[in-house]
Motif scaffolding. Sequence first.
Motif, PDB file in Angstrom:
ATOM      1  N   TYR A   1       1.114  -1.390  -0.287  1.00 41.34           N
ATOM      2  CA  TYR A   1       0.454  -0.277  -0.011  1.00 41.34           C
ATOM      3  C   TYR A   1       0.665   0.892  -0.540  1.00 41.34           C
ATOM      4  O   TYR A   1       2.057   1.136   0.774  1.00 41.34           O
ATOM      5  CB  TYR A   1      -1.303   0.476   1.335  1.00 41.34           C
ATOM      6  CG  TYR A   1      -2.313  -0.637   1.012  1.00 41.34           C
ATOM      7  CD1 TYR A   1      -3.286  -0.364   1.251  1.00 41.34           C
ATOM      8  CD2 TYR A   1      -2.068  -2.260   1.245  1.00 41.34           C
ATOM      9  CE1 TYR A   1      -4.450  -1.202   1.102  1.00 41.34           C
ATOM     10  CE2 TYR A   1      -3.165  -3.104   1.213  1.00 41.34           C
ATOM     11  CZ  TYR A   1      -4.222  -2.345   0.620  1.00 41.34           C
ATOM     12  OH  TYR A   1      -5.959  -2.986   0.595  1.00 41.34           O
ATOM     13  N   ALA A   2       0.556   2.541  -0.592  1.00 48.67           N
ATOM     14  CA  ALA A   2       0.881   2.929  -1.181  1.00 48.67           C
ATOM     15  C   ALA A   2       0.606   4.939  -1.198  1.00 48.67           C
ATOM     16  O   ALA A   2       0.799   5.343  -2.016  1.00 48.67           O
ATOM     17  CB  ALA A   2       2.081   2.874  -2.194  1.00 48.67           C
ATOM     18  N   GLN A   3      -0.985   4.782   0.258  1.00 50.36           N
ATOM     19  CA  GLN A   3      -1.683   5.749  -0.322  1.00 50.36           C
ATOM     20  C   GLN A   3      -0.774   6.936   0.231  1.00 50.36           C
ATOM     21  O   GLN A   3      -0.260   7.043   1.180  1.00 50.36           O
ATOM     22  CB  GLN A   3      -2.765   5.365   0.383  1.00 50.36           C
ATOM     23  CG  GLN A   3      -3.742   4.314   0.308  1.00 50.36           C
ATOM     24  CD  GLN A   3      -4.410   4.683  -1.295  1.00 50.36           C
ATOM     25  OE1 GLN A   3      -4.326   5.493  -1.674  1.00 50.36           O
ATOM     26  NE2 GLN A   3      -4.191   3.278  -1.837  1.00 50.36           N
ATOM     27  N   GLU A   4      -1.284   8.748  -0.346  1.00 53.29           N
ATOM     28  CA  GLU A   4      -0.289   9.311  -0.253  1.00 53.29           C
ATOM     29  C   GLU A   4      -1.060  10.451   0.916  1.00 53.29           C
ATOM     30  O   GLU A   4      -0.901  11.550   1.247  1.00 53.29           O
ATOM     31  CB  GLU A   4       0.260  10.046  -1.336  1.00 53.29           C
ATOM     32  CG  GLU A   4       0.961   9.597  -2.325  1.00 53.29           C
ATOM     33  CD  GLU A   4       1.323  10.066  -3.386  1.00 53.29           C
ATOM     34  OE1 GLU A   4       0.997  11.516  -3.645  1.00 53.29           O
ATOM     35  OE2 GLU A   4       2.181   9.609  -3.680  1.00 53.29           O
ATOM     36  N   GLU A   5      -2.201   9.982   1.109  1.00 53.45           N
ATOM     37  CA  GLU A   5      -3.596  10.842   1.948  1.00 53.45           C
ATOM     38  C   GLU A   5      -4.132  10.214   2.862  1.00 53.45           C
ATOM     39  O   GLU A   5      -4.223   8.408   2.237  1.00 53.45           O
ATOM     40  CB  GLU A   5      -4.638  11.621   1.322  1.00 53.45           C
ATOM     41  CG  GLU A   5      -5.192  10.882   0.208  1.00 53.45           C
ATOM     42  CD  GLU A   5      -6.002  11.932  -0.718  1.00 53.45           C
ATOM     43  OE1 GLU A   5      -7.027  11.566  -1.464  1.00 53.45           O
ATOM     44  OE2 GLU A   5      -5.343  13.284  -0.721  1.00 53.45           O
ATOM     45  N   ILE A   6      -4.898  10.660   4.106  1.00 56.66           N
ATOM     46  CA  ILE A   6      -5.806   9.461   4.781  1.00 56.66           C
ATOM     47  C   ILE A   6      -6.929   9.716   3.868  1.00 56.66           C
ATOM     48  O   ILE A   6      -7.707  10.570   4.253  1.00 56.66           O
ATOM     49  CB  ILE A   6      -6.015  10.228   5.991  1.00 56.66           C
ATOM     50  CG1 ILE A   6      -4.589   9.981   6.648  1.00 56.66           C
ATOM     51  CG2 ILE A   6      -6.989   9.071   6.663  1.00 56.66           C
ATOM     52  CD1 ILE A   6      -4.683  10.721   8.198  1.00 56.66           C
ATOM     53  N   ASN A   7      -7.461   8.240   3.284  1.00 53.90           N
ATOM     54  CA  ASN A   7      -8.458   7.788   2.918  1.00 53.90           C
ATOM     55  C   ASN A   7      -9.396   6.972   3.116  1.00 53.90           C
ATOM     56  O   ASN A   7      -8.685   6.346   4.796  1.00 53.90           O
ATOM     57  CB  ASN A   7      -8.280   7.668   0.513  1.00 53.90           C
ATOM     58  CG  ASN A   7      -7.464   6.162   0.939  1.00 53.90           C
ATOM     59  OD1 ASN A   7      -7.469   5.681   2.068  1.00 53.90           O
ATOM     60  ND2 ASN A   7      -6.586   5.861  -0.103  1.00 53.90           N
ATOM     61  N   GLU A   8     -10.162   6.544   3.056  1.00 53.05           N
ATOM     62  CA  GLU A   8     -11.079   5.464   3.541  1.00 53.05           C
ATOM     63  C   GLU A   8     -10.117   4.593   3.868  1.00 53.05           C
ATOM     64  O   GLU A   8     -11.020   4.113   4.629  1.00 53.05           O
ATOM     65  CB  GLU A   8     -12.459   5.059   2.591  1.00 53.05           C
ATOM     66  CG  GLU A   8     -13.672   3.910   3.492  1.00 53.05           C
ATOM     67  CD  GLU A   8     -14.631   3.890   2.356  1.00 53.05           C
ATOM     68  OE1 GLU A   8     -16.038   3.773   3.042  1.00 53.05           O
ATOM     69  OE2 GLU A   8     -14.254   4.457   1.392  1.00 53.05           O
ATOM     70  N   ASP A   9      -9.462   3.788   3.067  1.00 53.99           N
ATOM     71  CA  ASP A   9      -9.120   2.382   3.886  1.00 53.99           C
ATOM     72  C   ASP A   9      -7.782   3.003   4.480  1.00 53.99           C
ATOM     73  O   ASP A   9      -8.003   2.328   5.646  1.00 53.99           O
ATOM     74  CB  ASP A   9      -8.131   1.847   2.991  1.00 53.99           C
ATOM     75  CG  ASP A   9      -8.881   0.991   1.386  1.00 53.99           C
ATOM     76  OD1 ASP A   9     -10.325   0.607   2.382  1.00 53.99           O
ATOM     77  OD2 ASP A   9      -8.475   0.962   0.251  1.00 53.99           O
ATOM     78  N   LEU A  10      -7.266   4.020   4.351  1.00 49.38           N
ATOM     79  CA  LEU A  10      -6.372   3.677   5.778  1.00 49.38           C
ATOM     80  C   LEU A  10      -7.158   4.162   6.986  1.00 49.38           C
ATOM     81  O   LEU A  10      -6.480   4.211   7.621  1.00 49.38           O
ATOM     82  CB  LEU A  10      -5.170   5.044   5.227  1.00 49.38           C
ATOM     83  CG  LEU A  10      -4.953   4.878   4.157  1.00 49.38           C
ATOM     84  CD1 LEU A  10      -2.974   5.984   3.890  1.00 49.38           C
ATOM     85  CD2 LEU A  10      -3.748   4.036   4.382  1.00 49.38           C
TER      86      LEU A  10
END
Length: 315
Positions: free
Chosen positions: A87-96
């Motif tokens: 995982y490499a999300q760059e903002e706090i989205n629903e998954d994070l």
Amino acid sequence: MSVEALYKVILYPFITESIASLKAMTNLSGTSGEAFMDNVSDFRFKGYAVCSDVKGSLDGVIMMHHYPETAIAIGNSVCENMFGEAYAQEEINEDLSHALAEWGNTIVGRSTDLHGRYNLDYDFSAPYFVQNMDDMDKYLVGVKEVVTVPITVEGVGRYYFNLLVRSVDYQNAGTKREEASKGIANVHTNPLPKDAKVLLVDDSSMIRKAIKRYLNQLGYNNIIEADDGSVAVEKVKNEAPDFMFMDVVMGEMNGNEALAAIRQMGSNVPVVMLSSVTDKKLVDQCESHGVSGFIFKPIQADKGAEIIANYLKIA
């Protein structure tokens, strides 16, 4: 009350549990710094916090407090560890958000459970999340002391525990760390048939997603879901599942209450309970209604399917 006393009585279980859960749920290593008194007038919100109100002989708020970039890195690591994918999300989205909630709930649940075992004269609220800087002012109203402990996460950055104290009269107390329970095994020996209908009950969509994935890996594909105990009771009534995994702490109806209702209406469906809280009274209550095991979270991707398989037994 001195910094040392506040740290030992209130913060120590949170610090040690957070470092243990950090390792278990993210494979990241953390170390705690020295506790110190923050200047209340200079205290600033860093962008993301898991909070729990403290009431009783101590009135205040405890916060697990992150800069957004630290929260994002930890959230990505929780996802990777639960699902075995990068995982490499760059903002706090629903998954994070779901991942951070699961991590925060695990830490606060286990820490407050540990406090509760010693009959100390204060209680904690259920954890909640703050992501808006404008919300921070209301938490500082009446605050007289802020105790801070920094946690350094290797290769990531820092997060902080803050205890915002409005008033306190609890002078002499101590606590000690106990080993978390490893769970209560399913004593049955016959495996659940692969075509059985399995009901997953958890208010965290991420936990349901993870367990569903483990079940799929084991060859179970007839899976239904519920996000609250009240929904689970209706699912049992209308869809007659062959097996259940059910969280304890949920929104409208907790799992122990749903279990009691399910048994009261005459269903003997095998139920395995899930919880980050290891309270013996709660476990005993569930066992009194008949359960096929008790899994204490977290569950990681590398052993998730194996753990679930050990509980998928009937008779």
